[in-house]
Design a protein around this motif. Structure first.
Motif, PDB file in Angstrom:
ATOM      1  N   THR A 192       0.811  -1.222   0.000  1.00 14.00           N
ATOM      2  CA  THR A 192       0.000   0.000   0.000  1.00 14.00           C
ATOM      3  C   THR A 192       0.843   1.270   0.000  1.00 14.00           C
ATOM      4  O   THR A 192       0.321   2.355  -0.232  1.00 14.00           O
ATOM      5  CB  THR A 192      -0.984   0.026   1.180  1.00 14.00           C
ATOM      6  OG1 THR A 192      -0.238  -0.123   2.390  1.00 14.00           O
ATOM      7  CG2 THR A 192      -1.986  -1.104   1.086  1.00 14.00           C
ATOM      8  N   GLY A 193       2.132   1.173   0.274  1.00 16.84           N
ATOM      9  CA  GLY A 193       2.961   2.373   0.211  1.00 16.84           C
ATOM     10  C   GLY A 193       3.992   2.447   1.320  1.00 16.84           C
ATOM     11  O   GLY A 193       4.226   1.467   2.031  1.00 16.84           O
ATOM     12  N   TYR A 194       4.608   3.636   1.425  1.00 13.58           N
ATOM     13  CA  TYR A 194       5.611   3.906   2.460  1.00 13.58           C
ATOM     14  C   TYR A 194       4.939   4.680   3.574  1.00 13.58           C
ATOM     15  O   TYR A 194       4.150   5.583   3.321  1.00 13.58           O
ATOM     16  CB  TYR A 194       6.725   4.804   1.908  1.00 13.58           C
ATOM     17  CG  TYR A 194       7.411   4.326   0.658  1.00 13.58           C
ATOM     18  CD1 TYR A 194       7.920   3.035   0.569  1.00 13.58           C
ATOM     19  CD2 TYR A 194       7.593   5.205  -0.407  1.00 13.58           C
ATOM     20  CE1 TYR A 194       8.596   2.626  -0.573  1.00 13.58           C
ATOM     21  CE2 TYR A 194       8.273   4.807  -1.550  1.00 13.58           C
ATOM     22  CZ  TYR A 194       8.764   3.514  -1.631  1.00 13.58           C
ATOM     23  OH  TYR A 194       9.430   3.117  -2.755  1.00 13.58           O
ATOM     24  N   ARG A 195       5.264   4.372   4.802  1.00 13.55           N
ATOM     25  CA  ARG A 195       4.744   5.159   5.922  1.00 13.55           C
ATOM     26  C   ARG A 195       5.492   4.845   7.208  1.00 13.55           C
ATOM     27  O   ARG A 195       6.327   3.942   7.241  1.00 13.55           O
ATOM     28  CB  ARG A 195       3.253   4.896   6.119  1.00 13.55           C
ATOM     29  CG  ARG A 195       2.940   3.463   6.489  1.00 13.55           C
ATOM     30  CD  ARG A 195       1.442   3.157   6.397  1.00 13.55           C
ATOM     31  NE  ARG A 195       1.196   1.761   6.701  1.00 13.55           N
ATOM     32  CZ  ARG A 195       1.376   0.763   5.835  1.00 13.55           C
ATOM     33  NH1 ARG A 195       1.778   1.024   4.605  1.00 13.55           N
ATOM     34  NH2 ARG A 195       1.165  -0.476   6.190  1.00 13.55           N
ATOM     35  N   TYR A 196       5.166   5.588   8.255  1.00 19.03           N
ATOM     36  CA  TYR A 196       5.712   5.321   9.582  1.00 19.03           C
ATOM     37  C   TYR A 196       4.663   4.628  10.426  1.00 19.03           C
ATOM     38  O   TYR A 196       3.482   4.994  10.384  1.00 19.03           O
ATOM     39  CB  TYR A 196       6.182   6.624  10.228  1.00 19.03           C
ATOM     40  CG  TYR A 196       7.505   7.058   9.662  1.00 19.03           C
ATOM     41  CD1 TYR A 196       8.691   6.603  10.215  1.00 19.03           C
ATOM     42  CD2 TYR A 196       7.564   7.870   8.529  1.00 19.03           C
ATOM     43  CE1 TYR A 196       9.913   6.954   9.668  1.00 19.03           C
ATOM     44  CE2 TYR A 196       8.784   8.226   7.973  1.00 19.03           C
ATOM     45  CZ  TYR A 196       9.958   7.762   8.555  1.00 19.03           C
ATOM     46  OH  TYR A 196      11.165   8.104   8.005  1.00 19.03           O
ATOM     47  N   GLU A 197       5.100   3.628  11.184  1.00 21.90           N
ATOM     48  CA  GLU A 197       4.206   2.867  12.063  1.00 21.90           C
ATOM     49  C   GLU A 197       4.895   2.718  13.415  1.00 21.90           C
ATOM     50  O   GLU A 197       6.129   2.721  13.487  1.00 21.90           O
ATOM     51  CB  GLU A 197       3.968   1.460  11.490  1.00 21.90           C
ATOM     52  CG  GLU A 197       3.191   1.430  10.184  1.00 21.90           C
ATOM     53  CD  GLU A 197       1.675   1.462  10.374  1.00 21.90           C
ATOM     54  OE1 GLU A 197       1.220   1.527  11.537  1.00 21.90           O
ATOM     55  OE2 GLU A 197       0.962   1.425   9.350  1.00 21.90           O
ATOM     56  N   ASP A 198       4.083   2.568  14.464  1.00 23.32           N
ATOM     57  CA  ASP A 198       4.695   2.409  15.789  1.00 23.32           C
ATOM     58  C   ASP A 198       4.916   0.950  16.168  1.00 23.32           C
ATOM     59  O   ASP A 198       5.331   0.657  17.286  1.00 23.32           O
ATOM     60  CB  ASP A 198       3.882   3.154  16.855  1.00 23.32           C
ATOM     61  CG  ASP A 198       2.441   2.688  16.940  1.00 23.32           C
ATOM     62  OD1 ASP A 198       2.091   1.683  16.281  1.00 23.32           O
ATOM     63  OD2 ASP A 198       1.668   3.324  17.676  1.00 23.32           O
ATOM     64  N   ARG A 199       4.634   0.036  15.245  1.00 22.94           N
ATOM     65  CA  ARG A 199       4.835  -1.387  15.535  1.00 22.94           C
ATOM     66  C   ARG A 199       5.515  -2.134  14.399  1.00 22.94           C
ATOM     67  O   ARG A 199       5.393  -1.752  13.234  1.00 22.94           O
ATOM     68  CB  ARG A 199       3.476  -2.041  15.819  1.00 22.94           C
ATOM     69  CG  ARG A 199       3.033  -1.731  17.221  1.00 22.94           C
ATOM     70  CD  ARG A 199       1.574  -2.027  17.483  1.00 22.94           C
ATOM     71  NE  ARG A 199       1.240  -1.394  18.743  1.00 22.94           N
ATOM     72  CZ  ARG A 199       1.374  -1.989  19.945  1.00 22.94           C
ATOM     73  NH1 ARG A 199       1.791  -3.234  20.035  1.00 22.94           N
ATOM     74  NH2 ARG A 199       1.078  -1.325  21.044  1.00 22.94           N
ATOM     75  N   HIS A 200       6.169  -3.203  14.786  1.00 22.87           N
ATOM     76  CA  HIS A 200       6.837  -4.086  13.823  1.00 22.87           C
ATOM     77  C   HIS A 200       5.775  -4.814  12.999  1.00 22.87           C
ATOM     78  O   HIS A 200       4.862  -5.417  13.572  1.00 22.87           O
ATOM     79  CB  HIS A 200       7.702  -5.081  14.602  1.00 22.87           C
ATOM     80  CG  HIS A 200       8.668  -5.860  13.769  1.00 22.87           C
ATOM     81  ND1 HIS A 200       8.266  -6.782  12.827  1.00 22.87           N
ATOM     82  CD2 HIS A 200      10.031  -5.858  13.743  1.00 22.87           C
ATOM     83  CE1 HIS A 200       9.346  -7.318  12.264  1.00 22.87           C
ATOM     84  NE2 HIS A 200      10.431  -6.768  12.795  1.00 22.87           N
ATOM     85  N   PRO A 201       5.865  -4.772  11.664  1.00 21.76           N
ATOM     86  CA  PRO A 201       4.793  -5.359  10.836  1.00 21.76           C
ATOM     87  C   PRO A 201       4.695  -6.881  10.957  1.00 21.76           C
ATOM     88  O   PRO A 201       3.637  -7.446  10.655  1.00 21.76           O
ATOM     89  CB  PRO A 201       5.182  -4.971   9.402  1.00 21.76           C
ATOM     90  CG  PRO A 201       6.628  -4.648   9.454  1.00 21.76           C
ATOM     91  CD  PRO A 201       6.915  -4.164  10.854  1.00 21.76           C
ATOM     92  N   VAL A 202       5.740  -7.549  11.397  1.00 21.36           N
ATOM     93  CA  VAL A 202       5.697  -9.013  11.504  1.00 21.36           C
ATOM     94  C   VAL A 202       5.315  -9.455  12.917  1.00 21.36           C
ATOM     95  O   VAL A 202       4.417 -10.280  13.098  1.00 21.36           O
ATOM     96  CB  VAL A 202       7.058  -9.644  11.085  1.00 21.36           C
ATOM     97  CG1 VAL A 202       7.013 -11.158  11.220  1.00 21.36           C
ATOM     98  CG2 VAL A 202       7.416  -9.234   9.657  1.00 21.36           C
TER      99      VAL A 202
END
Ligand code: MD6
Ligand code: FE
Length: 214
Positions: A69-79
């Motif tokens: 879906t794109g590039y972004r910042y997240e506060d959690r590890h996606p895995v």
């Protein structure tokens, strides 16, 4: 392009050997321990879903991620779904010493390059904090870093980054294209066996603008 540690007219700065060998070893140990909780994973490119050759994780309150879906910042590890581990103090100290920015970094992207990994020409452009510099640290094998200009077709120059070197993209160079052509396997003895040959790059960024918008 200056190589004496002072910023050039574009705000680009290379600080060769900023970290001593002992400081590099301590930082590498700390980062590798944190990778134990926030494992390296292989992000995919938006749209194509093609995996990058670089493996990544993050430290600090926010982490840069890339997926379909794109590039972004997240506060959690996606895995793992867990919050990113805290940034080592040495990185907060580095930022305080050289960024010239009043607030601490919010994200540290950890890039791991195996012997064949590369990073295509890109601009760091997913941050609302448009004027804060980006500061990076190289650990392990040397790499050929390519620095262009604001336009994708602008002429580029290359420089070799060695373990312990720090790069600052500040001023207008903050929006310059850059990438990693290749690493030079076996040019450093810093990293432990399961990261050798290989290179770790740590990129420190401010994400939110001064009004707190992301
Ligand atoms: C790398 N560095 O050295 C990739 N970006 O492996 C970057 O993409 C980078 O070194 C912004 C500022 C400094 C950097
Ligand atoms: Fe970058």
């Amino acid at each position: 392009m200056n190589t004496d540690g002072t910023p050039d007219a574009t705000g680009f700065r290379l600080l060769p050997g900023w970290f001593s060998r002992d400081a590099q070893a301590a930082l590498a140990d700390e980062v590798i321990a944190l990778i134990g909780t926030a494992p390296l994973y292989r992000p995919c490119m938006p749209r194509t879903g093609r995996p990058l050759s670089v493996r990544m994780t993050n430290l600090g309150p926010l982490g840069w991620i890339s997926d379909q879906t794109g590039y972004r910042y997240e506060d959690r590890h996606p895995v793992t779904g867990a919050p990113w581990p805290a940034m080592p103090q040495a990185l907060l100290d580095l930022w305080a010493a050289i960024s010239g920015w009043p607030d601490p970094p919010q994200a540290c992207l950890v890039n791991f390059y195996g012997p064949d990994a590369r990073l295509g020409l890109h601009v760091d452009a997913d941050e609302s904090a448009k004027t804060a510099p980006v500061v990076s640290v190289s650990l392990g094998d040397r790499a050929r870093f390519r620095l262009g200009g604001p336009g994708r077709k602008d002429p580029t120059r290359s420089l070799v980054l060695s373990s312990g070197d720090v790069v600052v993209l500040g001023g207008t160079s903050r929006r310059f294209h850059h990438g990693v052509d290749r690493i030079y396997p076996g040019t450093s003895t810093l990293l432990p066996q399961n990261y050798t040959p290989g290179r770790i790059n740590l990129t420190l960024r401010r994400v939110s603008d001064p009004d707190g918008r992301e």
